[in-house]
Design an enzyme around this catalytic site. Structure first.
Site, PDB file in Angstrom:
ATOM      1  N   LYS A  24      15.862 -14.079   8.091  1.00  0.00           N
ATOM      2  CA  LYS A  24      16.739 -14.172   6.914  1.00  0.00           C
ATOM      3  C   LYS A  24      16.050 -14.935   5.773  1.00  0.00           C
ATOM      4  O   LYS A  24      14.996 -15.519   5.953  1.00  0.00           O
ATOM      5  CB  LYS A  24      18.070 -14.826   7.310  1.00  0.00           C
TER       6      LYS A  24
HETATM    7  C1  LIG Z   1      21.812 -11.448  11.011  1.00  0.00           C
HETATM    8  C2  LIG Z   1      23.179 -10.963  10.755  1.00  0.00           C
HETATM    9  C3  LIG Z   1      24.300 -11.501  11.409  1.00  0.00           C
HETATM   10  C4  LIG Z   1      24.178 -12.468  12.531  1.00  0.00           C
HETATM   11  O1  LIG Z   1      23.518 -13.633  12.174  1.00  0.00           O
HETATM   12  P1  LIG Z   1      23.059 -14.641  13.318  1.00  0.00           P
HETATM   13  O2  LIG Z   1      22.754 -15.900  12.561  1.00  0.00           O
HETATM   14  O3  LIG Z   1      21.849 -14.043  13.959  1.00  0.00           O
HETATM   15  O4  LIG Z   1      24.184 -14.815  14.259  1.00  0.00           O
HETATM   16  C5  LIG Z   1      25.555 -11.072  11.023  1.00  0.00           C
HETATM   17  N1  LIG Z   1      25.722 -10.142  10.073  1.00  0.00           N
HETATM   18  C6  LIG Z   1      24.669  -9.575   9.450  1.00  0.00           C
HETATM   19  C7  LIG Z   1      24.924  -8.570   8.378  1.00  0.00           C
HETATM   20  C8  LIG Z   1      23.371  -9.954   9.782  1.00  0.00           C
HETATM   21  O5  LIG Z   1      22.329  -9.372   9.180  1.00  0.00           O
END
Ligand SMILES: *Cc1c(COP(=O)(O)O)cnc(C)c1O
Length: 389
Positions: free
Chosen positions: A187
């Site tokens: 991210k």
């Molecule tokens: C990565 C992601 C999540 C989950 O995030 P985590 O921190 O890995 O639990 C949820 N929604 C979207 C759209 C994502 O890309």
């Protein structure tokens, strides 16, 4: 060129620098690696960045979504409307609450949930809307908020892609009742694993903090502080969702560089736009006036009829050239569990189905050098040109 000259370019490589490495070492040396002062510092910095009063750090966006839904009062018998073009965690958390996810198809250009489709899916059981700011482009929040007010629905924003996103002067995650952020490895800012939740009231944040740490009345940081031993009470059968200082040590410095990293990704984005525009692929839609894109994913749509090869062939050939790519996402109704549990069929969400079959994400990490970007551009051109003559 030899392998050493061209190492594999991973998709979504984290941009880790000296400051956070030093901070992690300081955390380890201090002996306090659990939830403590660094988490508090990170939360304060995030609140300041977002211009909000109420936030809590958790160990994932999945946890943030789950506790937001619970705190919004979502439970068995309720329906939550969301998009088929998202990561499975978005809907799994709805299911964890005992509620039923209901999908509304996307707008084929923005790839975000289509407010018109949301309206069509509202029933007497609908309790919330869960928009996902896909790739970092904000959803049509004015329309979504209007719908939510008309039908008395909660709005929980999935901001996993959208740390820097803004919509009509409002920051993503501050528009609905709750905003949920991810600091997963790939991210825009990362703590390895991690998440943050914003809420409108301190009362809601307190509930989330209690549910996120076993349902205990006092958090571990205070329990083990210098102020002496304190008994705790269990107020609810909570979860183990707390962020720890080792994670926050990364987050503090990642967040300090958030705008610098954004500018780097904007540069990559603009280069891709300029240097891939003549290929027979669909580039991301241009950004909407009055909004700010976070530049989380740069997606190409590979239509076999136009390109002479399909998406999966494209990504295999890119892989062979040493370029890692991603798929965000196969539409959720393609997955067997949801088909069995809810009777979903991909063809009932035709825009998400088509995007899911054609989409591929190119590397967009702020870590990429101009040479890396050259390689991605050249490889993309090579793979597509070979087929297209
Ligand atoms: C990565 C992601 C999540 C989950 O995030 P985590 O921190 O890995 O639990 C949820 N929604 C979207 C759209 C994502 O890309």
């Amino acid at each position: 060129m030899s392998k050493e000259d061209k190492p594999f370019l991973s998709f979504g490589a984290p941009d880790i620098q000296k400051e956070e490495i030093q901070e992690v070492i300081r955390s380890l040396e201090s002996g306090w690696i659990g939830t403590g002062g660094k988490v508090a510092t990170f939360v304060d910095a995030f609140k300041k960045y977002k211009g909000v009063e109420h936030a809590a750090a958790l160990n994932s966006c999945t946890a943030a979504l789950h506790l937001s839904l619970l705190t919004a009062g979502i439970g068995p018998g309720d329906e939550v409307i969301t998009t088929p073009m998202t990561f499975c965690a978005t809907i799994n958390t709805i299911i964890h609450c005992g509620a039923t996810p209901v999908l509304a198809d996307i707008d084929p250009v923005t790839m975000n949930i289509d407010p018109q489709r949301i309206k069509e899916k509202i029933t007497e059981h609908t309790k919330a809307i869960l928009p996902v700011h896909f790739a970092g482009r904000p959803c049509e929040m004015d329309e979504i908020i209007t719908i939510s007010l008309k039908y008395g629905l909660k709005v929980i924003e999935d901001c996993a892609h959208a740390v820097e996103t803004e919509y009509h002067g409002q920051k993503a995650g501050t528009i609905g009742d709750f905003g949920c952020f991810s600091f997963y490895v790939t991210k825009n800012i990362t703590t390895g694993e991690g998440g943050m939740v914003l809420a409108r009231t301190e009362e809601d944040i307190r509930k989330i903090q209690v549910l996120g740490l076993h349902g205990l009345s006092k958090d571990a940081w205070k329990r083990f502080s210098d102020s002496g031993f304190q008994h705790y009470s269990v107020l609810a059968p909570g979860y183990k969702y707390n962020m720890i200082d080792l994670q926050a040590a990364l987050g503090i410095h990642q967040l300090a560089r958030v705008e610098e990293s954004w500018l780097k990704r904007q540069h990559i984005w603009n280069r891709y736009n300029q240097e891939l525009g003549d290929l027979p692929v669909i580039l991301p839609a241009s950004t909407t006036p009055g909004t700010r894109h976070s530049y989380h994913l740069y997606t190409l749509l590979i239509d076999k009829n136009q390109c002479g090869l399909g998406r999966d062939e494209f990504l295999e050939q890119m892989n062979a050239l040493g370029i890692g790519t991603g798929v965000h996402y196969l539409s959720l109704p393609e997955h067997p569990f949801y088909q069995t549990a809810f009777g979903w069929r991909p063809e009932d969400y035709p825009h998400a189905q088509r995007v899911g079959q054609q989409t591929v994400s190119l590397p967009l990490s702020s870590k990429l050098t101009d040479k890396d970007i050259d390689r991605v551009v050249q490889s993309t051109r090579q793979v597509l040109r070979a087929k297209h003559g």
